[in-house]
Design a protein around this motif. Structure first.
Motif, PDB file in Angstrom:
ATOM      1  N   GLY A  24       0.810  -1.206   0.000  1.00  0.00           N
ATOM      2  CA  GLY A  24       0.000   0.000   0.000  1.00  0.00           C
ATOM      3  C   GLY A  24       0.848   1.262   0.000  1.00  0.00           C
ATOM      4  N   ARG A  25       0.166   2.403  -0.022  1.00  0.00           N
ATOM      5  CA  ARG A  25       0.847   3.691  -0.094  1.00  0.00           C
ATOM      6  C   ARG A  25       0.231   4.673   0.887  1.00  0.00           C
ATOM      7  NH1 ARG A  25       5.415   3.974  -3.777  1.00  0.00           N
ATOM      8  NH2 ARG A  25       5.254   2.026  -4.917  1.00  0.00           N
ATOM      9  N   LEU A  26       1.095   5.479   1.482  1.00  0.00           N
ATOM     10  CA  LEU A  26       0.666   6.548   2.363  1.00  0.00           C
ATOM     11  C   LEU A  26       0.784   7.872   1.609  1.00  0.00           C
ATOM     12  CD1 LEU A  26       2.614   5.494   5.586  1.00  0.00           C
ATOM     13  CD2 LEU A  26       0.201   5.072   5.092  1.00  0.00           C
ATOM     14  N   TRP A  27      -0.321   8.601   1.516  1.00  0.00           N
ATOM     15  CA  TRP A  27      -0.253   9.927   0.883  1.00  0.00           C
ATOM     16  C   TRP A  27       0.465  10.875   1.839  1.00  0.00           C
ATOM     17  CZ3 TRP A  27      -1.399  14.921   2.026  1.00  0.00           C
ATOM     18  CH2 TRP A  27      -1.415  15.823   0.967  1.00  0.00           C
ATOM     19  N   ALA A  28       1.455  11.584   1.321  1.00  0.00           N
ATOM     20  CA  ALA A  28       2.212  12.525   2.145  1.00  0.00           C
ATOM     21  C   ALA A  28       2.495  13.790   1.350  1.00  0.00           C
ATOM     22  CB  ALA A  28       3.523  11.894   2.618  1.00  0.00           C
ATOM     23  N   GLU A  29       2.710  14.866   2.067  1.00  0.00           N
ATOM     24  CA  GLU A  29       3.057  16.151   1.448  1.00  0.00           C
ATOM     25  C   GLU A  29       4.232  16.744   2.200  1.00  0.00           C
ATOM     26  OE1 GLU A  29       0.200  19.673   0.246  1.00  0.00           O
ATOM     27  OE2 GLU A  29       0.927  19.968   2.301  1.00  0.00           O
ATOM     28  N   ARG A  30       5.170  17.288   1.438  1.00  0.00           N
ATOM     29  CA  ARG A  30       6.343  17.909   2.036  1.00  0.00           C
ATOM     30  C   ARG A  30       6.556  19.290   1.428  1.00  0.00           C
ATOM     31  NH1 ARG A  30      12.490  15.274   2.098  1.00  0.00           N
ATOM     32  NH2 ARG A  30      13.304  16.556   3.818  1.00  0.00           N
ATOM     33  N   GLY A  31       6.822  20.280   2.279  1.00  0.00           N
ATOM     34  CA  GLY A  31       7.063  21.628   1.793  1.00  0.00           C
ATOM     35  C   GLY A  31       7.739  22.465   2.862  1.00  0.00           C
ATOM     36  N   GLY A  32       8.159  23.672   2.479  1.00  0.00           N
ATOM     37  CA  GLY A  32       8.856  24.542   3.410  1.00  0.00           C
ATOM     38  C   GLY A  32      10.339  24.282   3.402  1.00  0.00           C
ATOM     39  N   ALA A  33      11.040  24.832   4.380  1.00  0.00           N
ATOM     40  CA  ALA A  33      12.485  24.656   4.494  1.00  0.00           C
ATOM     41  C   ALA A  33      12.894  24.908   5.933  1.00  0.00           C
ATOM     42  CB  ALA A  33      13.233  25.612   3.555  1.00  0.00           C
ATOM     43  N   GLY A  34      13.945  24.215   6.349  1.00  0.00           N
ATOM     44  CA  GLY A  34      14.424  24.358   7.718  1.00  0.00           C
ATOM     45  C   GLY A  34      14.470  23.021   8.412  1.00  0.00           C
ATOM     46  N   THR A  35      14.345  23.023   9.715  1.00  0.00           N
ATOM     47  CA  THR A  35      14.390  21.770  10.464  1.00  0.00           C
ATOM     48  C   THR A  35      13.091  20.991  10.246  1.00  0.00           C
ATOM     49  OG1 THR A  35      13.568  22.945  12.410  1.00  0.00           O
ATOM     50  CG2 THR A  35      15.950  22.637  12.227  1.00  0.00           C
ATOM     51  N   PRO A  36      13.178  19.652  10.160  1.00  0.00           N
ATOM     52  CA  PRO A  36      12.000  18.857   9.809  1.00  0.00           C
ATOM     53  C   PRO A  36      11.000  18.698  10.948  1.00  0.00           C
ATOM     54  CG  PRO A  36      13.903  17.439  10.095  1.00  0.00           C
ATOM     55  CD  PRO A  36      14.407  18.840  10.194  1.00  0.00           C
ATOM     56  N   VAL A  37       9.725  18.762  10.562  1.00  0.00           N
ATOM     57  CA  VAL A  37       8.602  18.571  11.472  1.00  0.00           C
ATOM     58  C   VAL A  37       7.586  17.672  10.778  1.00  0.00           C
ATOM     59  CG1 VAL A  37       6.700  19.674  12.708  1.00  0.00           C
ATOM     60  CG2 VAL A  37       8.899  20.839  12.523  1.00  0.00           C
TER      61      VAL A  37
END
Length: 277
Positions: A24-37
């Motif tokens: 299966g697959r998990l929908w994810a979104e990544r954006g911004g910049a800096g330390t990860p959260v």
């Protein structure tokens, strides 16, 4: 607005499909910049919970949010899975050795369990209206009906009780329309997901709160279920150095009810470039 020294050029959000353990697959979104959260939502909802928080948070953080297994845009589970293992898969997919975790309700429980299992990978915790694995909830007619609807798969009753108990401020309060949409769209998916989610019998965070080493912020709304306030108090007293905050005019869906206040607290608490971890 003039950016402060910790803000970075924005990276537009990009959606990806993360391979889930076992298929299966998990929908994810990544954006911004800096330390990860990493942002983790609660049961019966999806990553849209964080819509009003992400833009400002992404000004100085690499922000990742994802839909838990079977919810939102993630694929339904076909076999048993673990939410802690899914979170690890998300971090590994993005090549993150460490990240701060912000979790609401079920997402807070997952974040806390992950921090106990993998303490070296968590730079900070923010537990928002969080539940805790192993917590004994007091009996009551509303929660009994809620649990019964989950067990028998009565999705109509489950959605109605979700809104009555956890979104008590109603549709006219901030975020009300999106909350109703998420609850309606995820009611059936949630039943399927929860039937496949495996929580090991030994997973019990309450006796181990003193082992948490990550700086921890505990937040809840003053109009959330009373037991959430009790859990928040237990977290603040049990986790070394934890700080508690109560936000006015917010129920369980706090990131949509009072996003500006929550974002302010998160920006103060979460490590950014140049701050000690």
């Amino acid at each position: 607005m003039i950016p402060d020294s910790s803000e970075h050029p924005a990276v537009p959000p990009r959606a990806v499909r993360v391979p889930a353990p076992g298929g299966g697959r998990l929908w994810a979104e990544r954006g911004g910049a800096g330390t990860p959260v990493v942002l983790l939502h609660g049961a019966g909802m999806d990553s849209r919970l964080w819509d009003a928080v992400v833009p400002e948070l992404a000004r100085r953080h690499d922000v990742i949010r994802y839909d838990a297994r079977g919810l939102g845009r993630s694929t339904p589970p076909g076999e048993p899975f673990g939410d802690v293992e899914d979170l690890r898969a998300v971090l590994d997919h993005f090549g993150l050795r460490q990240a701060a975790l912000v979790g609401l309700s079920m997402g807070g429980e997952t974040a806390l369990d992950f921090a106990l299992a993998h303490p070296g990978r968590v730079t900070a915790l923010a537990l928002v209206g969080a539940s805790v694995s192993g917590h004994a909830w007091p009996p009551g007619p509303e929660l009994a009906a809620y649990d019964a609807a989950r067990r028998v798969g009565d999705t109509a009753a489950l959605a109605e009780l979700e809104l009555t108990i956890w979104a008590a401020m109603g549709r006219t309060a901030p975020g009300g329309e999106l909350i109703e949409t998420m609850v309606a769209e995820n009611a059936e998916r949630r039943v399927v997901s929860e039937r496949h989610c495996v929580v090991p019998p030994a997973r019990d965070a309450e006796p181990h709160l003193g082992e948490i080493t990550a700086p921890t912020l505990v937040v809840h709304g003053d109009r959330d279920h009373p037991e959430i306030a009790a859990i928040a108090g237990r977290l603040v007293t049990g986790i070394p150095g934890a700080r508690g905050e109560t936000i006015a005019d917010a129920d369980h869906y706090l990131p949509l009810r009072t996003p500006a206040r929550l974002t302010e607290l998160l920006r103060t608490h979460l490590p950014c470039v140049g701050s000690p971890v």
